[in-house]
Scaffold this motif. Structure first.
Motif, PDB file in Angstrom:
ATOM      1  N   ARG A  93       0.831  -1.163  -0.075  1.00  0.00           N
ATOM      2  CA  ARG A  93       0.256  -0.056   0.088  1.00  0.00           C
ATOM      3  C   ARG A  93       0.816   1.028   0.157  1.00  0.00           C
ATOM      4  NH1 ARG A  93      -3.229  -3.248   3.812  1.00  0.00           N
ATOM      5  NH2 ARG A  93      -2.199  -2.262   5.453  1.00  0.00           N
ATOM      6  N   GLU A  94       2.002   1.074   0.347  1.00  0.00           N
ATOM      7  CA  GLU A  94       2.856   2.336   0.594  1.00  0.00           C
ATOM      8  C   GLU A  94       3.816   2.530  -0.496  1.00  0.00           C
ATOM      9  OE1 GLU A  94       5.360   1.471   4.185  1.00  0.00           O
ATOM     10  OE2 GLU A  94       3.655   1.995   5.522  1.00  0.00           O
ATOM     11  N   ILE A  95       3.776   1.326  -1.269  1.00  0.00           N
ATOM     12  CA  ILE A  95       4.849   1.491  -2.503  1.00  0.00           C
ATOM     13  C   ILE A  95       4.019   2.056  -3.797  1.00  0.00           C
ATOM     14  CG2 ILE A  95       6.158   0.393  -4.298  1.00  0.00           C
ATOM     15  CD1 ILE A  95       7.212  -1.455  -1.821  1.00  0.00           C
ATOM     16  N   ILE A  96       2.840   1.340  -3.893  1.00  0.00           N
ATOM     17  CA  ILE A  96       1.948   1.823  -5.051  1.00  0.00           C
ATOM     18  C   ILE A  96       0.843   2.549  -4.713  1.00  0.00           C
ATOM     19  CG2 ILE A  96       0.550   0.473  -6.817  1.00  0.00           C
ATOM     20  CD1 ILE A  96       2.294  -1.869  -6.269  1.00  0.00           C
ATOM     21  N   SER A 103     -10.216   3.452  -9.146  1.00  0.00           N
ATOM     22  CA  SER A 103     -11.316   4.090  -9.776  1.00  0.00           C
ATOM     23  C   SER A 103     -11.899   3.152 -10.866  1.00  0.00           C
ATOM     24  CB  SER A 103     -10.998   5.246 -10.485  1.00  0.00           C
ATOM     25  OG  SER A 103      -9.825   5.050 -11.642  1.00  0.00           O
ATOM     26  N   PHE A 104     -11.211   1.977 -11.342  1.00  0.00           N
ATOM     27  CA  PHE A 104     -11.828   1.231 -12.495  1.00  0.00           C
ATOM     28  C   PHE A 104     -12.810   0.151 -11.772  1.00  0.00           C
ATOM     29  CE2 PHE A 104      -7.672   2.304 -14.244  1.00  0.00           C
ATOM     30  CZ  PHE A 104      -7.975   2.639 -15.460  1.00  0.00           C
ATOM     31  N   LEU A 105     -12.850  -0.006 -10.500  1.00  0.00           N
ATOM     32  CA  LEU A 105     -13.637  -0.829  -9.839  1.00  0.00           C
ATOM     33  C   LEU A 105     -15.069  -0.443  -9.611  1.00  0.00           C
ATOM     34  CD1 LEU A 105     -11.397  -2.145  -6.964  1.00  0.00           C
ATOM     35  CD2 LEU A 105     -11.728  -3.245  -8.993  1.00  0.00           C
ATOM     36  N   LYS A 106     -16.076  -1.253  -9.802  1.00  0.00           N
ATOM     37  CA  LYS A 106     -17.591  -1.120  -9.371  1.00  0.00           C
ATOM     38  C   LYS A 106     -17.430  -0.874  -7.800  1.00  0.00           C
ATOM     39  CE  LYS A 106     -19.262  -4.182 -12.644  1.00  0.00           C
ATOM     40  NZ  LYS A 106     -19.896  -5.574 -12.816  1.00  0.00           N
ATOM     41  N   ASP A 107     -18.526  -0.091  -7.480  1.00  0.00           N
ATOM     42  CA  ASP A 107     -18.453   0.605  -6.130  1.00  0.00           C
ATOM     43  C   ASP A 107     -18.315  -0.542  -4.933  1.00  0.00           C
ATOM     44  OD1 ASP A 107     -18.801   2.921  -6.706  1.00  0.00           O
ATOM     45  OD2 ASP A 107     -20.893   3.293  -6.569  1.00  0.00           O
ATOM     46  N   LYS A 108     -19.158  -1.806  -5.193  1.00  0.00           N
ATOM     47  CA  LYS A 108     -19.149  -2.887  -4.319  1.00  0.00           C
ATOM     48  C   LYS A 108     -17.810  -3.425  -4.393  1.00  0.00           C
ATOM     49  CE  LYS A 108     -22.415  -4.030  -2.508  1.00  0.00           C
ATOM     50  NZ  LYS A 108     -23.000  -3.535  -1.304  1.00  0.00           N
ATOM     51  N   GLU A 109     -17.088  -3.706  -5.315  1.00  0.00           N
ATOM     52  CA  GLU A 109     -15.944  -4.299  -5.505  1.00  0.00           C
ATOM     53  C   GLU A 109     -14.847  -3.422  -4.760  1.00  0.00           C
ATOM     54  OE1 GLU A 109     -15.160  -4.624  -9.582  1.00  0.00           O
ATOM     55  OE2 GLU A 109     -16.600  -6.393  -9.696  1.00  0.00           O
ATOM     56  N   ARG A 110     -14.951  -2.101  -4.953  1.00  0.00           N
ATOM     57  CA  ARG A 110     -13.902  -1.292  -4.303  1.00  0.00           C
ATOM     58  C   ARG A 110     -14.017  -1.442  -2.743  1.00  0.00           C
ATOM     59  NH1 ARG A 110     -15.834   3.477  -5.951  1.00  0.00           N
ATOM     60  NH2 ARG A 110     -14.871   3.304  -7.990  1.00  0.00           N
ATOM     61  N   GLU A 111     -15.297  -1.474  -2.333  1.00  0.00           N
ATOM     62  CA  GLU A 111     -15.736  -1.400  -0.789  1.00  0.00           C
ATOM     63  C   GLU A 111     -15.193  -2.764  -0.180  1.00  0.00           C
ATOM     64  OE1 GLU A 111     -19.374  -0.711   2.218  1.00  0.00           O
ATOM     65  OE2 GLU A 111     -19.750  -1.260   0.059  1.00  0.00           O
ATOM     66  N   ILE A 112     -15.387  -3.805  -0.922  1.00  0.00           N
ATOM     67  CA  ILE A 112     -14.864  -5.246  -0.465  1.00  0.00           C
ATOM     68  C   ILE A 112     -13.363  -5.092  -0.403  1.00  0.00           C
ATOM     69  CG2 ILE A 112     -15.060  -7.734  -1.237  1.00  0.00           C
ATOM     70  CD1 ILE A 112     -17.759  -7.270  -1.914  1.00  0.00           C
ATOM     71  N   ILE A 113     -12.704  -4.727  -1.644  1.00  0.00           N
ATOM     72  CA  ILE A 113     -11.427  -4.759  -1.592  1.00  0.00           C
ATOM     73  C   ILE A 113     -10.599  -4.056  -0.384  1.00  0.00           C
ATOM     74  CG2 ILE A 113      -9.273  -4.032  -2.962  1.00  0.00           C
ATOM     75  CD1 ILE A 113     -10.842  -5.743  -5.293  1.00  0.00           C
ATOM     76  N   THR A 114     -11.293  -2.559  -0.382  1.00  0.00           N
ATOM     77  CA  THR A 114     -10.764  -2.012   0.906  1.00  0.00           C
ATOM     78  C   THR A 114     -10.770  -2.359   1.899  1.00  0.00           C
ATOM     79  OG1 THR A 114     -11.288   0.135  -0.638  1.00  0.00           O
ATOM     80  CG2 THR A 114     -11.156   0.355   1.627  1.00  0.00           C
ATOM     81  N   LEU A 115     -12.101  -3.243   2.381  1.00  0.00           N
ATOM     82  CA  LEU A 115     -12.210  -3.829   3.515  1.00  0.00           C
ATOM     83  C   LEU A 115     -11.205  -5.092   3.807  1.00  0.00           C
ATOM     84  CD1 LEU A 115     -16.193  -3.621   3.898  1.00  0.00           C
ATOM     85  CD2 LEU A 115     -14.483  -2.174   5.295  1.00  0.00           C
ATOM     86  N   ARG A 116     -11.041  -5.686   2.866  1.00  0.00           N
ATOM     87  CA  ARG A 116     -10.018  -6.862   2.938  1.00  0.00           C
ATOM     88  C   ARG A 116      -8.719  -6.500   3.062  1.00  0.00           C
ATOM     89  NH1 ARG A 116      -7.387 -10.101   4.459  1.00  0.00           N
ATOM     90  NH2 ARG A 116      -6.671 -12.015   3.441  1.00  0.00           N
ATOM     91  N   PHE A 117      -8.131  -5.653   2.170  1.00  0.00           N
ATOM     92  CA  PHE A 117      -6.762  -5.172   2.161  1.00  0.00           C
ATOM     93  C   PHE A 117      -6.494  -4.062   3.146  1.00  0.00           C
ATOM     94  CE2 PHE A 117      -7.621  -7.865  -1.565  1.00  0.00           C
ATOM     95  CZ  PHE A 117      -6.774  -9.087  -1.234  1.00  0.00           C
ATOM     96  N   TRP A 118      -7.237  -3.071   3.159  1.00  0.00           N
ATOM     97  CA  TRP A 118      -6.851  -1.732   3.988  1.00  0.00           C
ATOM     98  C   TRP A 118      -7.315  -1.893   5.456  1.00  0.00           C
ATOM     99  CZ3 TRP A 118      -6.613  -1.864  -1.045  1.00  0.00           C
ATOM    100  CH2 TRP A 118      -5.524  -1.041  -1.615  1.00  0.00           C
ATOM    101  N   LYS A 119      -8.372  -2.954   5.785  1.00  0.00           N
ATOM    102  CA  LYS A 119      -8.821  -3.051   7.199  1.00  0.00           C
ATOM    103  C   LYS A 119      -8.649  -4.358   7.644  1.00  0.00           C
ATOM    104  CE  LYS A 119     -11.277   0.947   7.070  1.00  0.00           C
ATOM    105  NZ  LYS A 119     -10.775   1.867   7.695  1.00  0.00           N
ATOM    106  N   GLY A 120      -8.406  -5.355   6.834  1.00  0.00           N
ATOM    107  CA  GLY A 120      -7.743  -6.656   6.894  1.00  0.00           C
ATOM    108  C   GLY A 120      -8.971  -7.640   7.610  1.00  0.00           C
ATOM    109  N   LEU A 121     -10.115  -7.294   7.164  1.00  0.00           N
ATOM    110  CA  LEU A 121     -11.174  -8.250   7.530  1.00  0.00           C
ATOM    111  C   LEU A 121     -11.305  -9.549   6.450  1.00  0.00           C
ATOM    112  CD1 LEU A 121     -14.032  -5.426   7.853  1.00  0.00           C
ATOM    113  CD2 LEU A 121     -12.569  -6.238   9.537  1.00  0.00           C
TER     114      LEU A 121
END
Length: 157
Positions: A93-96, A103-121
């Motif tokens: 996350r820090e390097i890239i 911005s290419f993702l659909k809203d639901k995909e962006r939300e899920i990926i953010t929760l998974r990889f940024w929040k660790g759920l």
């Protein structure tokens, strides 16, 4: 003699189209436009004396060169990423800079990926939070990751 506002109104649309064709990203297009206009303010004393065709050429060159600078920086980041065999999610996350790709993702995909990889759920926790099954969460995550991979690879081909 024309003003800065006249110059912006004369060239804004063409520059925006050019930037969008280069980047395929609204966010990156906005960054390029902002950088171009900021630089033009520094050289406004010169630009305002030029004919419109020369102004446009100068502005396009600035935008294109800024885009190349960003590509070179991203390439260096990519090389840096490839030098090490394993990176933690935090290091990635820090390097890239992921914003243009998200911005290419659909809203639901962006939300899920953010929760998974940024929040660790995990998928079950995400499913509980978003009121969907963990299988559906994994399906959206898989689609989103494919989209991210394709957009990232497309940019570097």
């Amino acid at each position: 003699m024309e003003s800065i506002e006249d110059m912006v109104s004369n060239h804004e649309s063409a520059l925006r189209s050019f930037a969008m064709n280069l980047t395929n990203s609204e966010a990156l297009t906005e960054d390029l436009m902002q950088d171009t206009w900021l630089k033009s303010l520094s050289y406004s004393f010169l630009l305002l004396t030029m004919p419109k065709t020369k102004q446009r050429s100068w502005l396009f060159s600035v935008l294109k060169n800024r885009f190349y600078d960003i590509c070179r920086r991203n390439k260096r980041e990519r090389i840096k990423l490839e030098e090490k065999e394993f990176y933690s999610p935090q290091e990635i996350r820090e390097i890239i800079n992921w914003e243009p790709y998200l911005s290419f993702l659909k809203d639901k995909e962006r939300e899920i990926i953010t929760l998974r990889f940024w929040k660790g759920l995990n998928s079950k926790e995400i499913g509980n939070q978003l009121d969907m099954s963990d299988n559906t969460v994994r399906w959206h995550m898989s689609n989103g990751l494919k989209t991210l991979r394709n957009s990232y690879e497309k940019k570097w081909r």
